[in-house]
Design an enzyme around this catalytic site. Structure first.
Site, PDB file in Angstrom:
ATOM      1  N   ASP A 299       0.693  -1.312   0.033  1.00  0.00           N
ATOM      2  CA  ASP A 299       0.026  -0.150   0.088  1.00  0.00           C
ATOM      3  C   ASP A 299       0.928   1.348   0.098  1.00  0.00           C
ATOM      4  OD1 ASP A 299      -2.754  -0.768  -0.178  1.00  0.00           O
ATOM      5  OD2 ASP A 299      -2.743  -1.736   1.953  1.00  0.00           O
ATOM      6  N   GLY A 306       0.812   7.921   1.044  1.00  0.00           N
ATOM      7  CA  GLY A 306       0.821   9.306   1.505  1.00  0.00           C
ATOM      8  C   GLY A 306      -0.148  10.154   0.366  1.00  0.00           C
ATOM      9  N   VAL A 380      -7.054   3.694   1.580  1.00  0.00           N
ATOM     10  CA  VAL A 380      -6.567   2.804   0.442  1.00  0.00           C
ATOM     11  C   VAL A 380      -7.421   1.822   0.021  1.00  0.00           C
ATOM     12  CG1 VAL A 380      -4.548   1.637  -0.425  1.00  0.00           C
ATOM     13  CG2 VAL A 380      -3.992   3.026   1.362  1.00  0.00           C
ATOM     14  N   TYR A 383      -9.737   0.130   2.908  1.00  0.00           N
ATOM     15  CA  TYR A 383      -9.263   0.054   3.942  1.00  0.00           C
ATOM     16  C   TYR A 383      -8.773   1.408   4.546  1.00  0.00           C
ATOM     17  CZ  TYR A 383      -8.284  -4.171   6.945  1.00  0.00           C
ATOM     18  OH  TYR A 383      -8.312  -5.079   8.187  1.00  0.00           O
TER      19      TYR A 383
HETATM   20 CO    CO Z   1      -7.248  -6.693   7.863  1.00  0.00          CO
END
Ligand code: CO
Length: 649
Positions: A299, A306, A380, A383
């Site tokens: 990620d 960022g 992201v 999540y």
């Molecule tokens: Co998880």
């Protein structure tokens, strides 16, 4: 605190600087070039002490990444380094890996997938005929680029979810078994992978208040006020709180960064960390299902964490007397994007700092703990990640990661669930087990750059004349001398910690001053060493690494992990097995959460926590908070009752 040159070189980027730099770069590129990220090139450590403060001369460098969708191109996009002081551009084509995923990629992958006739046909087979409301999530193709997509082309794997309306939670209805391999460079779906129809799960999973059957009564008001204002001071991006001084910024890969963290100890300003931040992270999925087996998104390095920073809202994301810092990122066309209130700074009461009741005199001394919180939050895809640095009055430094959002999902037929790989979270909805592994880069300078690291294990002492009852146990320090020796795992059963000391700076007991890294009970990567994730995210193989300082090496998976076959980063660098004794060293700590999804994680998961603590260990001569004045109402005026009038916690 304010020196012209340091300000010039360390300040976060402004919108004007980003736009000036991008316009200089555009002059050297074709019209099809788009930008995906911009970062300040932090001044070389070797130059920091030699910059000419009086003349204010320094350099101001920005790094811009981007790419073109031109089918003739088989490189990884461009890296442009711009020196704004002399308006000079150095342009480099990326040969190893690709420029990170950008907003332009995501929009393009969605359009290409929805326009593809094969995908449309596969959706109709599943009873879906309206494509307007379909949610497409483009995932990094990882190290598994489909053979139909030429190497060097930008690629995504697109998966689909059905929404009932624009605000629906699409994750309730995953289109199982269907993956579109999108060649972004060519502008087409190169291959459609269809493992067969699985019916859409029956329930919706809306999480907004208006969609709940009923709401609980409101909580009683809890207001945090500081009538005389907060106890910290902010100047540009430099923060002072109590004895702490540091700078803060957001980096496109590393997210929230602490710079030059120091502690004022009497009249000495004592450095502890030159730079501390996430270096990369990975989310490996454990499921064998073809929908998930390839998923291990980095990620930070692939998706530019960022750039996903949230704009925070007072009273919701942060409560109390808050100070916010804005952040500037880049849009595909090179214009600046403002994220207002990206970094949150505030003080928090943290219960009791220290206390003792003296039974004989019946007197009590107690001090309250308080911490400075510096945080930011990122979305992201499905999540959310929150990164919270805490600084305490006793010299403790803590990183806490907060994980929330919506778990990855599969639609499953009745009776075919495999809970060992993907437990059910709702009827016909399973969620694959997975890990979130964060690798933090901690550039220590404990009282200066010359440091060394000991691993300390506490072990049982064998029975002997000296230990006849077998009750003794001892602390065994081992000096970590080289990079390979310093690849280590956590070990809760020996209370393992790692201690960074400065052999040239002694405390009043004649011992080297130090800080110890206290890890949590965390796993490293659980995938096999032969796996793609082990090769592409080598940093996740061990919980602890230490290297000599290398200028510019900030990212544990290498600079360009997007579409990189693997083998770069920490695992490769440490093959050199360089000495790490009595020099400028960097510690890399990988920790995280092994997530076995629960029904309670659905439809949105309550925050899960993970992190680590850095504690002074002989850095101070005694409890550094011993001279903290008591709060007015805690001053002990004579004897009190120890049990009935306990101080609150
Ligand atoms: Co998880």
């Amino acid at each position: 605190m304010k020196h012209e040159t340091i300000q010039l070189t360390f300040d976060p980027l402004t919108a004007k600087e980003i736009e000036r730099a991008s316009s200089l770069v555009k002059e050297k590129l074709s019209d099809s070039a788009v930008f995906c990220s911009v970062a300040l090139v932090e001044p070389a450590k070797s130059l920091e002490s030699s910059v000419d403060r009086s003349s204010g001369r320094g350099s101001r460098q920005l790094r811009l990444n981007g790419y073109e969708y031109e089918s003739s191109r088989t490189d990884g996009g461009f890296e442009a380094t711009v020196d704004l002081c002399v308006e000079e551009v150095r342009l480099k084509r990326i040969e190893d890996g690709q420029a990170p995923i950008g907003f332009a990629d995501v929009v393009r992958a969605i359009q290409i997938t929805k326009a593809d006739e094969g995908w449309q046909e596969a959706m109709r087979k599943r009873g879906v005929t309206e494509f307007e409301l379909i949610q497409i999530d483009p995932w990094p193709a990882g190290g598994y680029q489909h053979p139909s997509i030429p190497l060097g082309h930008r690629a995504h794997r697109a998966i689909s979810f059905v929404r009932e309306d624009a605000k629906d939670n699409g994750y309730a209805r995953p289109v199982h078994g269907l993956i579109a391999h999108v060649d972004l460079t060519e502008g087409k779906v190169a291959h459609l992978e269809d493992h067969g129809v699985v019916p859409l799960p029956p329930e919706s999973a809306r999480y907004s208040a208006e969609h709940q059957a009923s709401l609980e009564p409101s909580l009683s008001p809890l207001e945090i006020q500081q009538s005389q204002g907060p106890g910290f001071r902010v100047e540009e991006n430099r923060i002072e709180w109590r004895n702490w001084e540091f700078g803060v910024s957001i980096h496109p890969v590393n997210g929230l960064v602490l710079h030059r963290l120091s502690y004022r100890d009497g009249d000495r300003l004592r450095p502890i960390l030159h730079r501390a931040a996430l270096s990369d992270m990975v989310v490996p999925y454990g499921d064998t299902d073809p929908m998930h087996v390839w998923k291990h998104v980095l990620d930070a390095g692939e998706a530019s964490l960022g750039n996903c920073v949230n704009s925070l809202k007072l009273g919701c994301d942060c409560v109390g007397e808050i100070f916010y810092l804005d952040h500037y990122a880049i849009k595909p066309d090179g214009s600046a994007r403002t994220i207002e209130r990206a970094i949150c700074v505030h003080e928090e009461d943290y219960g009791i700092l220290w206390k003792h009741h003296d039974g004989l005199s019946r007197t009590t001394e107690v001090r309250r703990s308080r911490r400075l919180v510096v945080s930011s939050f990122y979305t992201v895809g499905n999540y959310e990640y929150g990164f919270y640095w805490y600084l305490y009055l006793d010299g403790t430094i803590e990183m806490e990661v907060k994980l929330t959002g919506i778990v990855g999902v599969s639609a499953v037929n009745e009776g075919s669930e495999r809970p060992e790989f993907a437990p059910l979270v709702a009827p016909n909805v399973a969620s694959p087990i997975h890990q979130h592994l964060f690798c933090f880069r901690l550039d220590f300078e404990v009282d200066g750059p010359t440091n060394r690291v000991y691993e300390v294990n506490v072990e049982a002492e064998p029975i002997s004349d000296e230990n006849p009852d077998g009750t003794a146990f001892r602390a065994n320090p081992t000096l970590l001398e080289s990079e390979v020796q310093a690849r280590r795992q956590v070990n809760a059963s020996s209370s393992r910690v790692w201690k960074v000391v400065n052999p040239n700076s002694l405390n009043r007991l004649g011992k080297p001053v130090g800080y110890k890294l206290v890890p949590s009970a965390t796993a490293a990567s659980l995938a096999t060493k032969q796996s793609k994730v082990a090769q592409r995210a080598g940093f996740a193989q061990y919980n602890f690494w230490a290297t000599p300082f290398d200028e510019g090496r900030l990212c544990a998976a290498g600079d360009y992990p997007n579409l990189h076959p693997g083998g770069d980063g920490l695992a490769r660098w440490t093959e050199q097995d360089r000495s790490i004794v009595d020099q400028d060293i960097v510690v890399w700590h990988t920790f995280g959460s092994t997530h076995l999804p629960r029904p309670e994680d659905w439809p949105v998961m309550p925050v899960e926590y993970c992190g680590f603590t850095l504690k002074p260990d002989g850095f101070f001569d005694r409890n550094p908070s011993i001279n903290l004045p008591p709060q007015d109402h805690c001053i002990d005026i004579g004897a009190d009752e120890p049990s009935s009038k306990a101080n609150d916690s």
